[in-house]
Design an enzyme around this catalytic site. Structure first.
Site, PDB file in Angstrom:
ATOM      1  N   HIS A 367       6.004   2.810  12.801  1.00 54.00           N
ATOM      2  CA  HIS A 367       5.814   3.575  11.562  1.00 54.00           C
ATOM      3  C   HIS A 367       4.429   4.198  11.523  1.00 54.00           C
ATOM      4  O   HIS A 367       4.274   5.412  11.325  1.00 54.00           O
ATOM      5  CB  HIS A 367       6.018   2.655  10.357  1.00 54.00           C
ATOM      6  CG  HIS A 367       5.659   3.269   9.033  1.00 54.00           C
ATOM      7  ND1 HIS A 367       6.610   3.663   8.122  1.00 54.00           N
ATOM      8  CD2 HIS A 367       4.464   3.551   8.457  1.00 54.00           C
ATOM      9  CE1 HIS A 367       6.016   4.181   7.055  1.00 54.00           C
ATOM     10  NE2 HIS A 367       4.699   4.112   7.241  1.00 54.00           N
ATOM     11  N   GLU A 368       3.410   3.369  11.704  1.00 53.17           N
ATOM     12  CA  GLU A 368       2.039   3.857  11.563  1.00 53.17           C
ATOM     13  C   GLU A 368       1.675   4.862  12.655  1.00 53.17           C
ATOM     14  O   GLU A 368       1.050   5.892  12.388  1.00 53.17           O
ATOM     15  CB  GLU A 368       1.057   2.686  11.571  1.00 53.17           C
ATOM     16  CG  GLU A 368       1.279   1.660  10.466  1.00 53.17           C
ATOM     17  CD  GLU A 368       1.212   2.234   9.070  1.00 53.17           C
ATOM     18  OE1 GLU A 368       0.786   3.400   8.899  1.00 53.17           O
ATOM     19  OE2 GLU A 368       1.596   1.536   8.125  1.00 53.17           O
ATOM     20  N   HIS A 371       2.844   8.337  12.099  1.00 47.41           N
ATOM     21  CA  HIS A 371       2.013   9.185  11.243  1.00 47.41           C
ATOM     22  C   HIS A 371       1.120  10.084  12.100  1.00 47.41           C
ATOM     23  O   HIS A 371       0.836  11.235  11.744  1.00 47.41           O
ATOM     24  CB  HIS A 371       1.136   8.333  10.326  1.00 47.41           C
ATOM     25  CG  HIS A 371       1.830   7.863   9.087  1.00 47.41           C
ATOM     26  ND1 HIS A 371       2.422   8.721   8.188  1.00 47.41           N
ATOM     27  CD2 HIS A 371       2.012   6.608   8.592  1.00 47.41           C
ATOM     28  CE1 HIS A 371       2.939   8.019   7.186  1.00 47.41           C
ATOM     29  NE2 HIS A 371       2.720   6.745   7.415  1.00 47.41           N
ATOM     30  N   GLU A 391       6.162  10.113   4.888  1.00 45.18           N
ATOM     31  CA  GLU A 391       6.452   8.676   4.932  1.00 45.18           C
ATOM     32  C   GLU A 391       7.814   8.401   5.558  1.00 45.18           C
ATOM     33  O   GLU A 391       7.964   7.490   6.378  1.00 45.18           O
ATOM     34  CB  GLU A 391       6.422   8.097   3.510  1.00 45.18           C
ATOM     35  CG  GLU A 391       5.108   7.488   3.102  1.00 45.18           C
ATOM     36  CD  GLU A 391       4.714   6.318   3.993  1.00 45.18           C
ATOM     37  OE1 GLU A 391       5.456   5.313   4.046  1.00 45.18           O
ATOM     38  OE2 GLU A 391       3.664   6.393   4.627  1.00 45.18           O
ATOM     39  N   HIS A 455       5.646   6.713  -1.087  1.00 44.26           N
ATOM     40  CA  HIS A 455       6.435   5.643  -0.472  1.00 44.26           C
ATOM     41  C   HIS A 455       7.807   5.520  -1.117  1.00 44.26           C
ATOM     42  O   HIS A 455       8.738   4.984  -0.516  1.00 44.26           O
ATOM     43  CB  HIS A 455       5.690   4.311  -0.576  1.00 44.26           C
ATOM     44  CG  HIS A 455       4.384   4.309   0.150  1.00 44.26           C
ATOM     45  ND1 HIS A 455       3.222   4.767  -0.417  1.00 44.26           N
ATOM     46  CD2 HIS A 455       4.072   3.929   1.410  1.00 44.26           C
ATOM     47  CE1 HIS A 455       2.236   4.650   0.455  1.00 44.26           C
ATOM     48  NE2 HIS A 455       2.720   4.153   1.571  1.00 44.26           N
TER      49      HIS A 455
END
Length: 756
Positions: A367-368, A371, A391, A455
């Site tokens: 996920h991170e 980004h 997101e 989010h």
């Protein structure tokens, strides 16, 4: 709301005949689509298809990528002229990707008079000498002056105030404010971009961007720059990790993946800490108490994410430039989060409450780091609908990385953060099949979505991805039960996670821009589906169906389709031109048009253009029918009102804190009084409508208040007011009177109309 939900009177249709569609991991409006000719029951089975080979992005060596960028840079001046940019605008190449069939997609940032243009990015798609563009804004980039009224110091003070209001602790301005052109709003303005550094409530670093209008001092936008979100791992089990021998010891330096490094911050919050080192190349023991265990999960997450993007799309690292990011474990004390920072090109993980539950699971890592991929490509602005899509993109690829890795210790699923149990009750952070299960996320799009935390506004896009991957309804995937609903209760057929992710990746890297919203994402994914699987293929139609499942656009039926037609209001003696938007999925078929109930003076052409000059007042129901040459047909019924409408489209500038200005309309030859329901349409361009008073002045001087400083900081007035003007004669001069009663913002009357 989509066209399927209009009133029964307006939605009469003939039956169609077809004879032969930095954000932390934690969280501390759409146009109607086409009216479809009988949506088909998608059935229970997944759609199986192979992406078109020519649309695959080729893996470029660093040298080849650099060569393409240099070539595009050398031609940027000619490209700017080709795109019709102004003499003060220049293009700056950000990246170039190339498809197997030779198509290039060059992503540009833009400058104006040497100033960066935020929200001015675009992608040029070129093949065989022909080109198209995807733009973040269609507005002409131009400002009246590049000299700010507001000083950099004042902008910095304003930004600090905003940072404190946003609970950024220990906030301070990083460097000096940067003078830019802000083009992500309705009208480009000169602005200051100030970065406020500090710490968010949960301990996450903050790089809060505050964009301040350089003329008014008002905040145009804020967005966060920190995106939060053989060894034995706590979550990944026994896995291989890349390490490098140094003398008699080993370091967590992954030589197979551009030397990705993993550090132990030792509960610090700055720097890189200490590189993980071991004497026998067997890392961790699967328990949290062993500090290497978190390092194993972190290193594996970085490697798995690298491998997924490379194996699936030929992407060479986060930025596609072969450069590795680095990772830091054991951040802070009891820090319950993880985050990505572009500024250090690094990933950071906390150890959770009591330093007992590290946030180092595979989906958190993917996920991170995703980004970073978003930042390097579409760079979706981290606020509003684009922030929710940012997101969701990270959640989407987190799921895709899990399925690609297929670990026994972390069985692939459509849940986010289920392994770390951050809530302490065994529940995940987010559910992609029905996002509202977390108590805050939205399942479907609506017009308020851009005003909530990113989010939670990510929910509809996550829901879309699940529907597109697996389909709607109750099912079990890898032992996990799901039951995904749709907005309109019509089932959706899945296409499999690999194809769904391929479509989203191509849309992200090829067609999305910084300002893409949900409607734009639908368009981008349909374009991507066309590239990969063909227009109107089963896969393409499934993409449209999945978007309809979250209330964005409508399904596309096999056969003839017609975009919904809004109710029409026209003026007697005023020219009409209304082009019907219709198409057919039947290849090589031609369309024919017919209409009943058209007002006197109007006709429908063979190309679907309704035109002419109405001659008689009244209201009628108009039914339009479109038929293709195979016999597939669709109809739509709408209301057409013809009235006496008078307009003034001459621009009138509104002075700042000045005298009222007026725009007149003179009516002659209309005996009698005006209606008790006189309609006044007002279109004023102004960056702070709360500054304005707007009045209608009748022929005898009577003043009717339309707007009295209402609407606050919203931009512009674009609405129709109803006034009881029955005491006024129709004949005479009517005036729209506007006054700006507060300092700084300015604007102008663009046009207004009256139907007395």
């Amino acid at each position: 709301m989509s066209g399927y939900h209009r009133s029964a009177r307006r939605r009469r249709r003939a039956a169609a005949l077809a004879l032969t569609t930095a954000s932390s991991l934690l969280a501390l409006g759409v146009q109607s689509g086409p009216v479809s000719a009988a949506p088909a029951d998608p059935g229970p089975s997944k759609i199986v298809a192979t992406p078109r080979a020519g649309a695959a992005q080729t893996t470029l060596s660093p040298a080849a990528r650099t060569s393409l960028i240099k070539s595009a840079t050398a031609k940027s001046g000619d490209t700017a002229k080709e795109l019709g940019l102004g003499s003060r605008e220049k293009l700056v190449v950000k990246d170039v990707v190339k498809d197997a069939d030779g198509t290039t997609h060059t992503r540009y940032e833009r400058t104006y008079a040497g100033l960066p243009v935020l929200g001015g990015d675009l992608v040029l798609h070129r093949k065989d000498g022909r080109s198209t563009t995807s733009k973040a804004t269609r507005a002409t980039i131009e400002v009246t002056t590049t000299t700010p009224k507001i000083s950099a110091a004042r902008a910095a003070d304003k930004a600090l105030t905003v940072g404190k209001a946003a609970d950024v602790k220990r906030s301070e301005v990083e460097g000096k404010p940067r003078l830019v052109v802000w083009a992500a709003g309705s009208t480009p303005v000169l602005a200051w971009d100030t970065v406020v550094e500090g710490v968010q409530d949960d301990g996450t670093p903050s790089e809060l961007h505050v964009v301040t209008d350089a003329a008014s001092g008002k905040v145009a936008q804020t967005y966060e720059g920190v995106h939060t979100g053989t060894g034995h791992g706590q979550y990944n089990g026994t896995v291989e990790v890349g390490s490098t021998a140094v003398g008699s010891s080993f370091q967590l330096v992954d030589g197979g993946r551009a030397d990705q490094r993993t550090y132990d911050l030792n509960q610090g919050t700055s720097g890189t800490g200490t590189l993980f080192t071991d004497d026998n190349d067997v890392w961790g023991d699967g328990t949290q108490s062993n500090r290497q265990t978190a390092g194993v999960d972190v290193a594996y997450g970085a490697a798995a994410t690298w491998d997924y993007y490379k194996d699936s799309f030929g992407r060479n690292g986060i930025r596609n430039d072969g450069v590795a990011a680095y990772s830091r474990a054991h951040y802070g004390n009891s820090y319950v989060n993880a985050f990505w920072q572009d500024s250090c090109f690094c990933m950071t993980y906390g150890d959770g409450a009591g330093n007992a539950s590290p946030l180092t699971s595979l989906d958190v890592a993917a996920h991170e780091m995703s980004h970073g991929v978003t930042s390097a490509t579409a760079n979706l602005t981290y606020s509003g609908e684009s922030g929710g899509l940012n997101e969701a993109t990270s959640d989407i690829f987190a799921a895709a990385v899990e399925f690609h890795s297929d670990l026994e210790a972390d069985v692939p699923d459509y849940l986010v953060g289920e392994k770390i149990d951050i809530n302490g009750d065994g529940t995940p952070l987010r559910y992609m099949d029905k996002p509202s299960q977390d108590g805050a996320s939205r399942d479907y799009w609506d017009a308020s979505l851009g005003g909530i935390d990113v989010h939670y506004s990510s929910g509809p896009a996550n829901h879309l991805f699940y529907l597109l991957s697996e389909g709607s309804g109750a099912k079990t995937v890898n032992g996990v039960s799901y039951d995904s609903p749709t907005y309109d209760d019509v089932p959706v057929t899945g296409i499999g996670i690999e194809n769904a992710a391929s479509i989203w990746y191509r849309a992200l890297t090829t067609y999305m821009t910084s300002s893409t919203n949900y409607a734009g994402a639908r368009d981008a994914t349909l374009r991507a589906a066309t590239d990969l699987f063909g227009a109107y293929s089963d896969t393409y139609l499934a993409v449209a169906a999945a978007w309809a499942g979250i209330n964005v656009g409508d399904r596309i039926a096999v056969g003839t389709n017609l975009a919904p037609i809004d109710d029409q209001t026209s003026g007697v003696g005023q020219e009409v031109s209304l082009q019907l938007d219709a198409y057919t999925t039947n290849s090589d078929a031609t369309l024919s048009y017919e209409a009943t109930g058209l007002p006197d003076g109007l006709t429908l052409s063979d190309s679907g253009l309704i035109s002419g000059v109405p001659t008689t007042t009244g209201t009628s129901d108009v039914t339009v029918t479109v038929t293709d040459s195979t016999g597939s047909a669709v109809s739509d019924t709408f209301e057409w009102r013809v009235a006496f409408i008078y307009a003034n489209g001459t621009r009138v500038d509104i002075p700042d804190v000045g005298a009222a200005v007026e725009s007149p309309i003179t009516i002659t030859g209309r005996p009698g009084n005006a209606s008790a329901a006189t309609e006044v349409y007002v279109n004023i361009v102004h960056t702070y409508r709360g500054d304005l008073t707007v009045d209608l002045v009748g022929p005898d001087g009577t003043v009717y208040s339309l707007l009295n400083r209402s609407g606050g900081s919203a931009d512009n007035v674009n609405q129709t007011f109803t006034v009881n003007a029955s005491a006024q004669p129709v004949d005479g001069t009517w005036k729209l009177r506007v006054r700006d009663v507060a300092a700084i913002d300015v604007g102008y009357i663009q046009q207004w109309r009256i139907t007395p």
